[in-house]
Design an enzyme around this catalytic site. Structure first.
Site, mmCIF file in Angstrom:
data_model
loop_
_atom_site.group_PDB
_atom_site.id
_atom_site.type_symbol
_atom_site.label_atom_id
_atom_site.label_comp_id
_atom_site.label_asym_id
_atom_site.label_seq_id
_atom_site.Cartn_x
_atom_site.Cartn_y
_atom_site.Cartn_z
ATOM 1 N N ASP A 165 30.668 -3.902 -35.742
ATOM 2 C CA ASP A 165 29.610 -4.258 -36.688
ATOM 3 C C ASP A 165 29.314 -3.063 -37.588
ATOM 4 O O ASP A 165 29.182 -1.920 -37.106
ATOM 5 C CB ASP A 165 28.350 -4.667 -35.929
ATOM 6 N N ASP B 13 30.585 -6.414 -50.830
ATOM 7 C CA ASP B 13 31.913 -6.999 -50.663
ATOM 8 C C ASP B 13 32.991 -5.929 -50.638
ATOM 9 O O ASP B 13 33.961 -6.006 -49.854
ATOM 10 C CB ASP B 13 32.193 -7.990 -51.793
ATOM 11 N N GLU C 286 29.109 -9.170 -41.419
ATOM 12 C CA GLU C 286 29.677 -7.815 -41.386
ATOM 13 C C GLU C 286 30.313 -7.501 -40.040
ATOM 14 O O GLU C 286 30.582 -6.338 -39.734
ATOM 15 C CB GLU C 286 28.591 -6.781 -41.699
#
Length: 358
Positions: free
Chosen positions: A232, A249, A275
């Site tokens: 993460d 992005d 994410e």
């Protein structure tokens, strides 16, 4: 208004179905070039056979194919198709009437069948094929009652027949190869779209589940070990809030490339959601997985880069879990998630192994 959208030849169904298919029109241009070359060869052949009428008919055919090629290059596809139809039908009919059915000119009419189904709706294609069949049969029936208008010797007729047959075989082979390659390419694209996350170009969640379940099945048959890494990006929301979603992005894409560069060939990496990333490490125990995860974490931490004028620094928290024989995939990933949560609670930018007692 609907009629106004038709092209200048009234061949709206063809344009509607194939205008967006660049491969189809590329094939049409190549066929024009090949057909023009064949007609040039016919020009010299019929001069040698002493049939000037047929020789000059082929010059007219070359002109039509060159015109169709130009129209295709300028995107006037409907008119180009009309010219090609006219040339083939008239040429096949004239060749048959002049030197006979045994010349094999009628075979060129069959070349239209695959193009009809590629360029029209199914219903219209069947109607067109029925019309083509009626023309073909009518031409055949006519030759029972009409003698060739400009007959040539039997040896010359055999040569023309073999030439026509060879050309048709070659063109059908080329068309078949084109459509097989096109179908294979489409299947690969569909497979890629079905298994890949469009932003990161990593495997998507569904495909990672499929890969993991296959690996678990293999593990159940053999004494193998599998380890999962749940990764993460720390404080990812801040990238979106502070710099915008475009930068967010770009961060995901950057992380995808970095993580992929660290993993081994046999490992799989996918975007698990938002994410989060999931890595599948086959034939790997917890200790080995910790080393790989730490290498991934350090690679990301040491990567200092700029995006749209901003200096960015990213860190990862990683949870590690070993698969336990007989357990469900979701339980193994849930344990990696708990380890990830432990790392977040302990200050982030860490690798945590899910403990056996938890």
């Amino acid at each position: 208004m609907a009629q106004g959208r038709k092209n200048e030849t009234g061949l709206a169904p063809v344009a509607r179905r194939t205008h967006s298919r660049p491969q189809f029109w590329q094939l049409a241009r190549r066929c024009c070039q090949l057909a023009a070359s064949v007609d040039v060869a016919f020009f010299f052949l019929f001069h040698l056979l002493g049939s000037p009428i047929l020789a000059w008919i082929n010059i007219a055919s070359v002109s039509l194919y060159l015109a169709a090629f130009h129209l295709l290059n300028t995107r006037r596809n409907g008119l180009a198709i009309a010219l090609i139809w006219t040339e083939v039908i008239v040429h096949a009919a004239l060749g048959t009437l002049l030197i006979g059915w045994d010349s094999g000119f009628h075979y060129f009419l069959l070349m239209f069948i695959p193009a009809l189904f590629a360029g029209m709706t199914t219903t219209r294609a069947w109607i067109a094929v029925a019309g083509l069949w009626a023309f073909y049969v009518s031409l055949y029936a006519m030759m029972w009652f009409v003698e060739p208008l400009q007959p040539i010797s039997s040896n010359a007729l055999l040569g023309v027949f073999l030439f026509n047959l060879t050309v048709v075989f070659c063109m059908f082979s080329y068309l078949s190869l084109f459509y097989v390659n096109n179908v294979s390419s489409a299947q690969r694209k569909l497979q890629f779209m079905a298994t890949t996350d469009p932003l990161t170009r990593l495997f998507n969640r569904r495909h990672m589940i499929e890969l993991a379940e296959k690996e678990i099945a293999r593990c159940e048959r053999h004494p193998l070990q599998i380890t999962f890494l749940l990764l993460d990006i720390d404080h990812f929301k801040q990238f979106n809030d502070r710099y915008g979603h475009d930068v967010g992005d770009r961060v995901l894409q950057r992380m995808s490339a970095l993580l992929t560069s660290v993993l081994r060939t046999q490992d799989s990496l996918g975007r698990w959601g938002g994410e989060e990333f999931l890595a599948l490490l086959p034939d790997t125990d917890g200790e080995q997985a910790l080393l790989i995860a730490e290498r991934m974490r350090a690679t990301v931490e040491q990567d200092q880069w700029e995006c749209e004028g901003f200096a960015l620094s990213v860190t990862l928290s990683i949870g590690v879990s070993e698969y336990r024989p007989g357990e469900d995939l979701s339980l193994a990933i849930a344990r990696a998630d708990r380890a990830l949560y432990q790392g977040k609670e302990a200050g982030r930018n860490r690798v945590e192994l899910e403990l056996a007692g938890l």
